[in-house]
Write a protein that holds these residues in place. Structure first.
Motif, PDB file in Angstrom:
ATOM      1  N   ALA A   1      19.426 -16.200 -37.022  1.00 25.65           N
ATOM      2  CA  ALA A   1      18.418 -15.199 -37.397  1.00 25.65           C
ATOM      3  C   ALA A   1      19.012 -13.802 -37.413  1.00 25.65           C
ATOM      4  N   TRP A   2      20.036 -13.584 -36.590  1.00 27.87           N
ATOM      5  CA  TRP A   2      20.769 -12.316 -36.565  1.00 27.87           C
ATOM      6  C   TRP A   2      22.233 -12.569 -36.912  1.00 27.87           C
ATOM      7  N   THR A   3      22.967 -11.502 -37.191  1.00 23.59           N
ATOM      8  CA  THR A   3      24.412 -11.640 -37.321  1.00 23.59           C
ATOM      9  C   THR A   3      24.986 -11.971 -35.943  1.00 23.59           C
ATOM     10  N   HIS A   4      26.182 -12.545 -35.941  1.00 18.14           N
ATOM     11  CA  HIS A   4      26.754 -13.048 -34.682  1.00 18.14           C
ATOM     12  C   HIS A   4      27.027 -11.937 -33.677  1.00 18.14           C
ATOM     13  N   ASP A   5      27.244 -10.707 -34.171  1.00 17.01           N
ATOM     14  CA  ASP A   5      27.532  -9.593 -33.264  1.00 17.01           C
ATOM     15  C   ASP A   5      26.304  -8.735 -32.995  1.00 17.01           C
ATOM     16  N   TYR A   6      25.108  -9.242 -33.317  1.00 15.37           N
ATOM     17  CA  TYR A   6      23.882  -8.457 -33.096  1.00 15.37           C
ATOM     18  C   TYR A   6      23.659  -8.247 -31.601  1.00 15.37           C
ATOM     19  N   PRO A   7      23.456  -6.986 -31.173  1.00 14.29           N
ATOM     20  CA  PRO A   7      23.253  -6.722 -29.741  1.00 14.29           C
ATOM     21  C   PRO A   7      21.799  -6.939 -29.320  1.00 14.29           C
ATOM     22  N   ILE A   8      21.582  -7.892 -28.440  1.00 15.69           N
ATOM     23  CA  ILE A   8      20.249  -8.163 -27.899  1.00 15.69           C
ATOM     24  C   ILE A   8      20.129  -7.417 -26.574  1.00 15.69           C
ATOM     25  N   THR A   9      19.234  -6.448 -26.510  1.00 16.40           N
ATOM     26  CA  THR A   9      19.104  -5.615 -25.319  1.00 16.40           C
ATOM     27  C   THR A   9      18.393  -6.365 -24.195  1.00 16.40           C
ATOM     28  N   CYS A  10      18.399  -5.748 -23.039  1.00 14.41           N
ATOM     29  CA  CYS A  10      17.731  -6.336 -21.878  1.00 14.41           C
ATOM     30  C   CYS A  10      16.242  -6.538 -22.168  1.00 14.41           C
ATOM     31  N   GLU A  11      15.608  -5.548 -22.796  1.00 14.73           N
ATOM     32  CA  GLU A  11      14.185  -5.647 -23.122  1.00 14.73           C
ATOM     33  C   GLU A  11      13.917  -6.756 -24.143  1.00 14.73           C
ATOM     34  N   GLN A  12      14.786  -6.876 -25.157  1.00 19.00           N
ATOM     35  CA  GLN A  12      14.613  -7.936 -26.148  1.00 19.00           C
ATOM     36  C   GLN A  12      14.796  -9.317 -25.521  1.00 19.00           C
ATOM     37  N   PHE A  13      15.727  -9.414 -24.591  1.00 19.45           N
ATOM     38  CA  PHE A  13      15.944 -10.673 -23.887  1.00 19.45           C
ATOM     39  C   PHE A  13      14.679 -11.063 -23.125  1.00 19.45           C
ATOM     40  N   GLN A  14      14.044 -10.094 -22.500  1.00 19.13           N
ATOM     41  CA  GLN A  14      12.801 -10.348 -21.779  1.00 19.13           C
ATOM     42  C   GLN A  14      11.698 -10.790 -22.740  1.00 19.13           C
ATOM     43  N   GLN A  15      11.643 -10.152 -23.917  1.00 17.76           N
ATOM     44  CA  GLN A  15      10.617 -10.485 -24.900  1.00 17.76           C
ATOM     45  C   GLN A  15      10.752 -11.907 -25.428  1.00 17.76           C
ATOM     46  N   LEU A  16      11.968 -12.452 -25.380  1.00 21.41           N
ATOM     47  CA  LEU A  16      12.168 -13.843 -25.792  1.00 21.41           C
ATOM     48  C   LEU A  16      11.556 -14.822 -24.798  1.00 21.41           C
TER      49      LEU A  16
END
Length: 277
Positions: free
Chosen positions: A219-234
């Motif tokens: 869904a994202w490029t392989h180097d897409y940075p997933i932040t701490c907040e986005q990780f929580q949202q998952l």
């Protein structure tokens, strides 16, 4: 005792040649001291997986590192030396690496009976994210990031190979691309199933499959940075408050010095108002 010019020259040359080695040994000593301090405070085994360029030879040649089989062998050995009732703390700083090595480390951490905590001060991408998902507790710096775990075949993402084949008629695709598409489909299925297995003991099965799908589907490029907040949202439990002692330990893994540094600042903590000129 008097020394001739040539004797002084050779003494200086030998001293300058050995100085990087002495400096490296001193940094190693400080690292072990910092690690032991954290272990004593948290009553745990601390394992660091840190990949960055570092001057490690007398010639001063920087080496770029990533997760490989040697790393997995060392981590598995450290886990075997850890009592079942002792927690494990992983300090993770890596761009990723071999899927085989990352999966070995992740499985070994998941099987450890005591609590496993992963600390991420800056980034843990790809295979590093896979290792992160094996932990019972994830602690990230507010500015740290993780990344997708979608498999890569050589220089191409597996999902992109599959989409390319889907958009063309089979008779217009060469055999090599068809073979790569078959491998890509297997790789994506394997990674998705593996991530689901890592998560399902702590997260409901349906939610675990959903998270695995998002992280492995491209869904994202392989180097897409997933932040701490986005990780929580998952739907993953993450703390965004990294202890100061982890930052202090990371400072003992310096990047190689350059003649013209790209980042400069006064290395002192400021309190209150900015310093006066």
């Amino acid at each position: 005792m008097k020394f001739s010019f040539f004797e002084i020259f050779w003494i200086l040359l030998i001293t300058l040649s050995l100085w990087p080695l002495f400096k490296h040994k001193n940094i190693e000593r400080l690292r072990y001291k910092a690690i032991r301090s954290i272990e004593q405070k948290r009553k745990s085994r601390v394992i660091t997986i840190i990949h960055r360029q570092e001057l490690i030879s007398i010639l001063g040649l920087p080496l770029t590192r990533y997760i490989n089989i040697e790393d997995s062998e060392q981590v598995l050995r450290a886990i075997r030396l850890t009592p079942d009732q002792m927690p494990i703390d992983i300090l993770l700083h890596t761009p990723g690496g071999l899927v085989l090595a990352s999966e070995q480390i992740a499985l070994a951490l998941k099987r450890h009976p005591a609590k496993v905590t992963v600390f991420i001060p800056h980034y843990a991408m790809s295979g590093g994210t896979m290792i992160t998902l094996a932990a019972d507790e994830i602690v990230m710096d507010p500015n740290a990031v993780v990344g997708p775990v979608d498999p890569q075949l050589g220089e191409y993402p597996a999902v992109s190979i599959l989409k390319t084949v889907e958009r063309k008629e089979t008779n217009k695709v060469d055999d090599r691309t068809l073979i790569m598409a078959d491998i890509a489909a297997k790789a994506m299925r394997q990674v998705k199933n593996f991530i689901t297995e890592l998560l399902k003991d702590r997260i409901p099965d349906e939610k675990a499959r959903h998270i695995a799908e998002i992280l492995s589907s491209g869904a994202w490029t392989h180097d897409y940075p997933i932040t701490c907040e986005q990780f929580q949202q998952l739907g993953i439990s993450v703390s965004c408050m990294l202890p100061n002692e982890i930052h202090r330990l990371m400072e003992l893994y310096p990047q190689p010095s350059q003649r013209r540094p790209s980042v400069q600042y006064v290395p002192l903590p400021y309190k209150g108002n900015p310093p006066k000129s």
